[in-house]
Structure formats: C-alpha cells, structure tokens
Design a protein around this motif. Sequence first.
Motif, PDB file in Angstrom:
ATOM      1  N   ARG A  59      55.185  41.930  45.383  1.00 24.73           N
ATOM      2  CA  ARG A  59      55.102  40.766  44.493  1.00 24.73           C
ATOM      3  C   ARG A  59      53.664  40.542  44.068  1.00 24.73           C
ATOM      4  N   LYS A  60      53.466  40.331  42.790  1.00 28.65           N
ATOM      5  CA  LYS A  60      52.095  40.152  42.288  1.00 28.65           C
ATOM      6  C   LYS A  60      51.605  38.737  42.530  1.00 28.65           C
ATOM      7  N   LEU A  61      50.340  38.613  42.831  1.00 24.21           N
ATOM      8  CA  LEU A  61      49.715  37.309  42.998  1.00 24.21           C
ATOM      9  C   LEU A  61      48.812  37.085  41.796  1.00 24.21           C
ATOM     10  N   GLU A  62      49.042  35.981  41.064  1.00 24.13           N
ATOM     11  CA  GLU A  62      48.172  35.692  39.934  1.00 24.13           C
ATOM     12  C   GLU A  62      48.279  34.218  39.568  1.00 24.13           C
ATOM     13  N   PRO A  63      47.308  33.671  38.853  1.00 23.94           N
ATOM     14  CA  PRO A  63      46.081  34.348  38.419  1.00 23.94           C
ATOM     15  C   PRO A  63      45.089  34.438  39.581  1.00 23.94           C
ATOM     16  N   LEU A  64      44.169  35.386  39.510  1.00 21.27           N
ATOM     17  CA  LEU A  64      43.160  35.546  40.551  1.00 21.27           C
ATOM     18  C   LEU A  64      41.774  35.289  39.969  1.00 21.27           C
ATOM     19  N   LEU A  65      41.011  34.440  40.649  1.00 19.36           N
ATOM     20  CA  LEU A  65      39.642  34.207  40.224  1.00 19.36           C
ATOM     21  C   LEU A  65      38.750  35.316  40.768  1.00 19.36           C
ATOM     22  N   PRO A  66      37.814  35.797  39.946  1.00 20.21           N
ATOM     23  CA  PRO A  66      36.829  36.731  40.507  1.00 20.21           C
ATOM     24  C   PRO A  66      35.862  35.970  41.402  1.00 20.21           C
ATOM     25  N   SER A  67      35.136  36.687  42.274  1.00 18.90           N
ATOM     26  CA  SER A  67      34.232  36.014  43.195  1.00 18.90           C
ATOM     27  C   SER A  67      32.847  36.620  43.141  1.00 18.90           C
ATOM     28  N   GLU A  68      31.851  35.754  43.254  1.00 12.38           N
ATOM     29  CA  GLU A  68      30.459  36.234  43.276  1.00 12.38           C
ATOM     30  C   GLU A  68      30.176  37.019  44.555  1.00 12.38           C
ATOM     31  N   PHE A  69      31.042  36.878  45.565  1.00  6.48           N
ATOM     32  CA  PHE A  69      30.817  37.579  46.825  1.00  6.48           C
ATOM     33  C   PHE A  69      31.366  39.002  46.823  1.00  6.48           C
ATOM     34  N   SER A  70      32.048  39.397  45.734  1.00  9.50           N
ATOM     35  CA  SER A  70      32.653  40.732  45.703  1.00  9.50           C
ATOM     36  C   SER A  70      31.600  41.817  45.558  1.00  9.50           C
ATOM     37  N   THR A  71      31.835  42.938  46.227  1.00  7.92           N
ATOM     38  CA  THR A  71      30.971  44.100  46.065  1.00  7.92           C
ATOM     39  C   THR A  71      31.513  44.942  44.913  1.00  7.92           C
TER      40      THR A  71
END
Lengths: 231, 262
Positions: free
Chosen positions: B1-13
């Motif tokens: 099952r898809k999860l959305e919407p997803l916020l991007p994060s400044e902590f992502s590499t």
Amino acid sequence: MSSSSLLAGLRSPAPALLVAIRIAVFTACLAPALLLANEWFAMRLGANPIEAVTHATGDWALRMLLITLAVTPLRRFTGLHWLIRLRRMLGLFAFFYASLHFAAYVWLDLYFDWGAIALDILERPFITVGFAAFVLMIPLAITSTQGAMRRMGGQRWQALHRSVYGIAILAVVHYWWLVKADIREPLIYALILAALLGVRAWWREQERRRQLAAIPGSPSFKGKVIRIVPK
Amino acid sequence: RKLEPLLPSEFSTDEGLTEIESVTSYNNFYEFGTGKTDPMTHAHKMQVRPWTVSVEGLAARARTFDIEDLLRIAPLEERIYRLRCVEAWSMVIPWVGFPLSALLKEVEPLGSAKYVEFVTHYDPEIMNRRPIIDWPYTEGLRIDEAMHPLTILSVGLYGQVLPNQNGAPIRLVVPWKYGFKSAKSIVTIRLTENEPATAWNKAAPQEYGFYSNVNPEVRHPRWTQATERRIGELRRRPTLMFNGYGDQVAHLYQGMDLKTFY
C-alpha cells in the motif's frame, strides 16, 4: 551379487573399486566449493555475498575436519580398514576449505587491510583461535605426503599429526565465540567433536586397563599392543 | 500500500539507496529467527492490524493510540537515512515516518521523565520461544535523544507501508545509533525516571551499552567498528562518528566519555 559377497567386496574392495570410491569422495568434497562459486557468479548469495562466502567456507572447513576425525572411529566400528586410505584426502580438504575461509576474510572481507587484520588477530579472541587453528593446519598439510612421513619417521609424524585434535577444538571454539546469542549450531559441532574425542579417550582407557591386567614381560602381551594414543 | 503525500526532509542524505530487495531480505529480527533471511520468511505470520501503542508512564496525558491515529499524529515525511548495524554492515534506507517528539508532545511528559523505554511485540505462538534474549525485546533512549528531530517513528519505506520483517506496523529509527537501538513492531512506549534495561545490554553488557552510538573508535570486542560494508558494495568504507550525524547530535554527549558510556 549376493549380500555376503557384497559385504566381502566392501571389506576389501578391488583396486578399481577403491579408485572409484576415491574419485566419488573427491567429487563430493569439492562440490560445496563449486556450488558456492556458481552461486557467487550467479549473484544468488543474497544481500551480503561476502558474509555468505565467509560463513559457508568456514562451515565446510569445520565439517571436513570432523569428517576426517570420524575416519578412525568409523573404521574401528565397521571393520572397513581401507577407510584409512581416504583420510589424507579428507584432511587436505579440511585445509582447502580453511584456506578459502581465510582468503575470504583477508581478501573479500578486509581487502588486505593488514593493520585491521593484525588487530583482529591480536585483540579478538575468536579470530585469535581461528587464526591459530589455520596456522597449525599448515604443517599438517605440508607433511601429508608419503615422503614426508618416511623422512620424519612414523612416531614423530604421528606425534605432529595428533595436533589435529587441538586444531578441531580451536575451530569449534572459534565458531562458538563468534555467534552473538544463538549457540545452537556451534553446540552441535561441539557435541560431535566431544563424541569423536570421547571415543578415543575411552579406547585409551580400555587399552590402559588391558595392559595393566596383562602380566608384564609375558610373551603373550608383547607385540600385541595397539597404540591408539601415546602412553 | 502506498503512503502519500510524503514531505521531503532536510535530514535526508543524497547517498545512493540500498536496493529494496536487500532492505527487505537481510534483517535482524530475532523473534523470527537468527538467520538474516528468517524474518523475510516468517514475519508474514504477524498480524499488524488491529494494532495499538500504549504511551504510558510519567506523562500528564498518557493513553493508548490506535495505529490509524498514529498515522495522523504528524505529516508523513520521507527520511533517507544511513543505517549502521553493530555487525559492521550498513544500508541507506528511505524511511517514511514522523518525529517521535510529535507523539511524545501529545502525551505531555512530566518533568521527572528522563528516559523513554520501548517494548516490542512478542507472541510466542508465532515467534521464537528459545531464550536467546530476554523477550519481549526492549530498548531505551534518554529523553533528549528521544525528542531529537532525527529520531523518528517509521511506518514505511520506499514509499510503501513497512514490510513486517522491517518492524511493521511502527518502529523506531535512530540513525546515529547502531541498528539494534531502533526497536521494531513497538507496542509500548514508557516514560521513566530511571535508565531502562535494554535487551542486548542484558544479554551481553560488555558488548552492547545503553548508548550504542555509532563510534569507530570504540572497538567491539569481537570485530572492528572502524569500517563497514555498505550492502551492495564489495569494499569496506570507513565508519563515521555518530554515523555521520555528528553535527546534529554531538552536543547531546558533551562532557561524556563515550568509551565509558558506549
């Protein structure tokens, strides 16, 4: 062929049959390495193939070592004395898999980072004992030829090759100390090794009692001692 | 099952992601077996709906949350984190989740709450019954670690709901600590005054401390922690202090000897 002649054929196989048996055992011993190589190149070893190779070669080194140690008990229990003629090959396969295991660690895992390897050997007991087991196997492999046995003399050769008992203990300890929590598998190897060494200790005790019971110096006693273990 | 919407994060590499096949087939989840592929094979037996998480202990509004309510505690974010296992392998995983602090604020922790304990699901009917570790698996964080913005509760990865073997339906992710700190399939979150006992620390205290921050300088008794193998790569790479999150978390440990508090 009747069952009795089949049994007789098995007790003292014809030279051609013995060659066939040796080829079959050789192939069976080499098969795990070939299958592993195939899985590696087909990329079927999962997410961490280097770990899979390291574990598989270590498992087979230990298994071959225990199989080698099973030859003598098997021979005595079944009376199939020609089994002794497979023992050197089995022992050399144990060394073969131990070498692959060591190569997987030094080459694939640590990629010749000798600093890290030296630190591992010095400071990590499970690697210390594993490394010791591997190093101790080298003189046994080198002196495995008929020529070496002749040059050393039977007594000295046998004394040297008894270190295989210590090597097997080190190998089991190496596995035991490696696992994080679930000791079931190393426990199985430890129990098999205990049985293989235990039966030898038992024979030795029987022999000691037999010799004590015999009248010292009597002609019936002399020359009949089967040296299983040193006095 | 898809999860959305997803916020991007400044902590992502922006490092390359570990293939999803590896993320979902190479797991430590001892409740389902100690082999790396055991969780993938057996975790499907775990029922992850209905599911509740009890948030209890030293909190003014301690209560039990239904999993569906937890999914609405805060907007879901994609957090692409490095994961460093104590066994010296690592992955880069695009988690889906929300800060643990968002949930803790909901229950209003008391001033006396100094630690957070996590208790995970244990069902002897479908899980390991041998006492490899003291079931149920428990973990713990100091309250400031728990409130840190990098600390998330994850409900998914690769934009999908969390596969069971990765700790469905809800798990902790603390990217600067060794992977075992990130407890899976959580059922209880307890605010406590005293440092909670943790499963691996109880099993082998000389090897696994309460803090278990990724630290290349603190040697594990049985293998090097200076380097790691990123799954999918053949050569080892150096392990980074705090798994590369030192800028965000080093201040939490100011004045502490991390060799003592390992």
